[in-house]
Design a protein around this motif. Structure first.
Motif, PDB file in Angstrom:
ATOM      1  N   VAL A 124     -56.886 -25.084  13.947  1.00  0.00           N
ATOM      2  CA  VAL A 124     -56.499 -23.836  14.589  1.00  0.00           C
ATOM      3  C   VAL A 124     -57.460 -23.509  15.713  1.00  0.00           C
ATOM      4  CG1 VAL A 124     -56.032 -21.380  14.235  1.00  0.00           C
ATOM      5  CG2 VAL A 124     -55.544 -23.014  12.414  1.00  0.00           C
ATOM      6  N   ARG A 125     -56.912 -23.125  16.872  1.00  0.00           N
ATOM      7  CA  ARG A 125     -57.695 -22.714  18.028  1.00  0.00           C
ATOM      8  C   ARG A 125     -57.262 -21.295  18.421  1.00  0.00           C
ATOM      9  NH1 ARG A 125     -59.915 -26.556  16.507  1.00  0.00           N
ATOM     10  NH2 ARG A 125     -60.292 -28.497  17.571  1.00  0.00           N
ATOM     11  N   LEU A 126     -58.247 -20.408  18.541  1.00  0.00           N
ATOM     12  CA  LEU A 126     -57.979 -19.042  18.991  1.00  0.00           C
ATOM     13  C   LEU A 126     -58.282 -18.937  20.477  1.00  0.00           C
ATOM     14  CD1 LEU A 126     -59.548 -17.018  16.056  1.00  0.00           C
ATOM     15  CD2 LEU A 126     -57.167 -17.633  16.409  1.00  0.00           C
ATOM     16  N   MET A 127     -57.368 -18.335  21.217  1.00  0.00           N
ATOM     17  CA  MET A 127     -57.535 -18.187  22.665  1.00  0.00           C
ATOM     18  C   MET A 127     -57.838 -16.727  22.988  1.00  0.00           C
ATOM     19  SD  MET A 127     -54.332 -20.511  23.839  1.00  0.00           S
ATOM     20  CE  MET A 127     -53.313 -20.109  22.433  1.00  0.00           C
ATOM     21  N   PRO A 128     -58.869 -16.482  23.769  1.00  0.00           N
ATOM     22  CA  PRO A 128     -59.193 -15.088  24.107  1.00  0.00           C
ATOM     23  C   PRO A 128     -58.122 -14.477  25.013  1.00  0.00           C
ATOM     24  CG  PRO A 128     -60.566 -16.597  25.347  1.00  0.00           C
ATOM     25  CD  PRO A 128     -59.773 -17.426  24.390  1.00  0.00           C
TER      26      PRO A 128
ATOM     27  N   MET B 253     -53.258 -19.772  18.833  1.00  0.00           N
ATOM     28  CA  MET B 253     -52.818 -18.378  18.779  1.00  0.00           C
ATOM     29  C   MET B 253     -53.806 -17.505  19.532  1.00  0.00           C
ATOM     30  SD  MET B 253     -53.593 -17.389  14.799  1.00  0.00           S
ATOM     31  CE  MET B 253     -52.821 -18.825  14.116  1.00  0.00           C
ATOM     32  N   GLU B 254     -53.298 -16.374  20.007  1.00  0.00           N
ATOM     33  CA  GLU B 254     -54.133 -15.434  20.736  1.00  0.00           C
ATOM     34  C   GLU B 254     -55.069 -14.729  19.763  1.00  0.00           C
ATOM     35  OE1 GLU B 254     -53.545 -11.762  23.876  1.00  0.00           O
ATOM     36  OE2 GLU B 254     -51.905 -12.297  22.539  1.00  0.00           O
ATOM     37  N   ALA B 255     -56.321 -14.584  20.146  1.00  0.00           N
ATOM     38  CA  ALA B 255     -57.297 -13.906  19.303  1.00  0.00           C
ATOM     39  C   ALA B 255     -57.018 -12.407  19.338  1.00  0.00           C
ATOM     40  CB  ALA B 255     -58.709 -14.200  19.788  1.00  0.00           C
ATOM     41  N   CYS B 256     -56.534 -11.895  18.214  1.00  0.00           N
ATOM     42  CA  CYS B 256     -56.255 -10.467  18.100  1.00  0.00           C
ATOM     43  C   CYS B 256     -56.748  -9.995  16.737  1.00  0.00           C
ATOM     44  CB  CYS B 256     -54.771 -10.181  18.297  1.00  0.00           C
ATOM     45  SG  CYS B 256     -53.731 -10.894  17.022  1.00  0.00           S
ATOM     46  N   GLY B 257     -56.390  -8.803  16.341  1.00  0.00           N
ATOM     47  CA  GLY B 257     -56.890  -8.217  15.104  1.00  0.00           C
ATOM     48  C   GLY B 257     -56.715  -9.062  13.861  1.00  0.00           C
ATOM     49  N   THR B 258     -55.559  -9.682  13.666  1.00  0.00           N
ATOM     50  CA  THR B 258     -55.307 -10.457  12.445  1.00  0.00           C
ATOM     51  C   THR B 258     -55.401 -11.958  12.659  1.00  0.00           C
ATOM     52  OG1 THR B 258     -52.921 -10.480  12.848  1.00  0.00           O
ATOM     53  CG2 THR B 258     -53.802  -8.652  11.534  1.00  0.00           C
ATOM     54  N   ALA B 259     -55.737 -12.388  13.863  1.00  0.00           N
ATOM     55  CA  ALA B 259     -55.754 -13.818  14.166  1.00  0.00           C
ATOM     56  C   ALA B 259     -56.770 -14.578  13.321  1.00  0.00           C
ATOM     57  CB  ALA B 259     -56.031 -14.049  15.649  1.00  0.00           C
ATOM     58  N   HIS B 260     -57.910 -13.990  13.047  1.00  0.00           N
ATOM     59  CA  HIS B 260     -58.929 -14.685  12.261  1.00  0.00           C
ATOM     60  C   HIS B 260     -58.462 -14.913  10.830  1.00  0.00           C
ATOM     61  CE1 HIS B 260     -61.852 -14.646  15.467  1.00  0.00           C
ATOM     62  NE2 HIS B 260     -61.557 -13.371  15.680  1.00  0.00           N
ATOM     63  N   TYR B 261     -57.766 -13.931  10.273  1.00  0.00           N
ATOM     64  CA  TYR B 261     -57.202 -14.098   8.928  1.00  0.00           C
ATOM     65  C   TYR B 261     -56.207 -15.253   8.908  1.00  0.00           C
ATOM     66  CZ  TYR B 261     -53.991 -13.504   5.062  1.00  0.00           C
ATOM     67  OH  TYR B 261     -53.178 -13.752   3.983  1.00  0.00           O
ATOM     68  N   TRP B 262     -55.253 -15.234   9.857  1.00  0.00           N
ATOM     69  CA  TRP B 262     -54.224 -16.286   9.886  1.00  0.00           C
ATOM     70  C   TRP B 262     -54.843 -17.644  10.187  1.00  0.00           C
ATOM     71  CZ3 TRP B 262     -50.097 -15.604   7.364  1.00  0.00           C
ATOM     72  CH2 TRP B 262     -49.526 -14.348   7.248  1.00  0.00           C
ATOM     73  N   ALA B 263     -55.865 -17.677  11.030  1.00  0.00           N
ATOM     74  CA  ALA B 263     -56.535 -18.952  11.331  1.00  0.00           C
ATOM     75  C   ALA B 263     -57.167 -19.533  10.074  1.00  0.00           C
ATOM     76  CB  ALA B 263     -57.591 -18.745  12.410  1.00  0.00           C
TER      77      ALA B 263
ATOM     78  N   GLY C 228     -47.592 -23.208  18.844  1.00  0.00           N
ATOM     79  CA  GLY C 228     -48.096 -21.934  19.337  1.00  0.00           C
ATOM     80  C   GLY C 228     -47.522 -20.820  18.485  1.00  0.00           C
ATOM     81  N   VAL C 229     -48.367 -19.892  18.096  1.00  0.00           N
ATOM     82  CA  VAL C 229     -47.938 -18.783  17.255  1.00  0.00           C
ATOM     83  C   VAL C 229     -48.195 -17.483  17.998  1.00  0.00           C
ATOM     84  CG1 VAL C 229     -48.239 -17.612  15.047  1.00  0.00           C
ATOM     85  CG2 VAL C 229     -48.552 -20.079  15.182  1.00  0.00           C
ATOM     86  N   ASP C 230     -47.152 -16.675  18.125  1.00  0.00           N
ATOM     87  CA  ASP C 230     -47.290 -15.340  18.710  1.00  0.00           C
ATOM     88  C   ASP C 230     -47.324 -14.366  17.542  1.00  0.00           C
ATOM     89  OD1 ASP C 230     -47.368 -13.131  20.344  1.00  0.00           O
ATOM     90  OD2 ASP C 230     -45.227 -13.178  20.823  1.00  0.00           O
TER      91      ASP C 230
ATOM     92  N   VAL D 298     -42.806  -9.688  12.600  1.00  0.00           N
ATOM     93  CA  VAL D 298     -42.102 -10.940  12.896  1.00  0.00           C
ATOM     94  C   VAL D 298     -42.928 -11.763  13.877  1.00  0.00           C
ATOM     95  CG1 VAL D 298     -39.984 -11.953  13.792  1.00  0.00           C
ATOM     96  CG2 VAL D 298     -39.874  -9.821  12.514  1.00  0.00           C
ATOM     97  N   PHE D 299     -43.263 -12.994  13.473  1.00  0.00           N
ATOM     98  CA  PHE D 299     -44.039 -13.897  14.321  1.00  0.00           C
ATOM     99  C   PHE D 299     -43.097 -14.901  14.973  1.00  0.00           C
ATOM    100  CE2 PHE D 299     -47.801 -13.608  11.144  1.00  0.00           C
ATOM    101  CZ  PHE D 299     -47.947 -12.272  11.451  1.00  0.00           C
TER     102      PHE D 299
END
Length: 105
Positions: free
Chosen positions: A99-103, A79-89, A35-37, A42-43
Motif C-alpha cells: 500500500v502506498r499513500l499519496m499526499p 490511495m490518497e492520504a486522508c483521515g482513514t487512509a492509515h487504517y485502511w492501509a 487505486g482506491v478512492d 462507498v469507496f
C-alpha cells in the motif's frame, strides 16, 4: 446452459461495471495496481493489469473492502492520504498487498 458476462464496460442491473469479474466478484485477470478512492460510505476501486488495461472498476461499501482485497492476489494499492487512509492501509497490507499513500496537493 452457459452464462456469459457482458462486454467490458457494460453496466449490469445493480449499476456495477463488470470487467473480467465473476458474479461472486472474483477478478480473473492478474491485477497489478489498484487505486482506491476513500469516502464516507462507498469507496471506488479501479484496478489495472500490467499492460494498463482496466480489469476492475466498481464501488464497494465499507464492509465489502476487506473481502474484496482478500479475494485478489497481492498487488500495489494506492490511495490518497486522508483521515482513514492509515487504517485502511494497515488492514489491506495485512492481506499481503503493498500500500502506498499519496499526499493531497
Amino acid at each position: 446452459m452457459w452464462w456469459t458476462t457482458p462486454a467490458p464496460g457494460i453496466e449490469c442491473a445493480n449499476g456495477l461495471s463488470l470487467n473480467n469479474e465473476s458474479p461472486e466478484g472474483v477478478v480473473h485477470m492478474q491485477v497489478s495496481t489498484i487505486g482506491v478512492d476513500l469516502a464516507k460510505n462507498v469507496f471506488q476501486v479501479h484496478g489495472v493489469d500490467s499492460a494498463g488495461k482496466v480489469v476492475v472498476s466498481r464501488q464497494l461499501r465499507r464492509k465489502q473492502v476487506i473481502d474484496f482485497f482478500r479475494k485478489i492476489p497481492p498487488c500495489l494499492v494506492g490511495m490518497e492520504a486522508c483521515g482513514t487512509a492509515h487504517y485502511w492501509a494497515r488492514e489491506i497490507s495485512k492481506l499481503g498487498h503493498s500500500v502506498r499513500l499519496m499526499p493531497t496537493s
